[in-house]
Design an enzyme around this catalytic site. Structure first.
Site: not given
Length: 164
Positions: A70, A73
């Site tokens: 995550e 990203h």
């Protein structure tokens, strides 16, 4: 629980800063995610959301793989802008180059599905059980009518429910 995860987020950012020789704005971190997703990166809000249940059940892998996934990203978004693919080359570069992890798109955690109640409707046809969702059952209670495709008669709630 959040302390270890927040610490891992910070470590991931420090690794990225060392690798790219620049600073990155730190995100807000939330533990308000439910369902099948382990984590979600909200690029424009600079927000990471994590699933506390999946974290609790898979803490070691979650910290090793999901958190960097995550964070990558957000790093990719800050480096390359918003026109990149979510799991494209730029994100994969960060996963492999910065975190030395495989760029896996999805987790493999066991996700418990919640039980669902079905409301059984029938028509005059033989063997005509029609399991309705709670939403569709509610629509019928508000006056909506559903017809059997074979006999064209209205489907009627039998009073029975089934848990799946």
């Amino acid at each position: 629980m959040p302390d270890q995860l927040n610490s891992r987020v910070e470590t991931c950012y420090q690794q990225a800063e060392t690798f790219f020789k620049r600073t990155f704005k730190r995100p807000m971190v939330s533990f308000q995610l439910r369902g099948q997703k382990a984590g979600v990166a909200h690029l424009h809000e600079n927000l990471l959301r994590f699933n506390p249940q999946l974290y609790k059940e898979n803490a070691e892998d979650f910290l090793r793989q999901t958190v960097p996934h995550e964070v990558a990203h957000l790093i990719a978004h800050q480096l390359f802008g918003g026109s990149i693919q979510p799991h494209g080359e730029e994100w994969q570069l960060i996963m492999r180059g910065v975190y030395e992890l495989p760029p896996n798109r999805c987790h493999t955690y066991a996700v418990k599905r919640r039980s669902v109640i079905r409301y059984i409707y029938r028509c005059p046809c033989p063997d005509s059980d029609f399991p309705f969702t709670a939403q569709r059952h509610s629509m019928v209670r508000k006056g909506r009518r559903y017809l059997c495709r074979r006999c064209r008669e209205p489907l009627v709630f039998s009073g029975e429910t089934r848990t799946e």
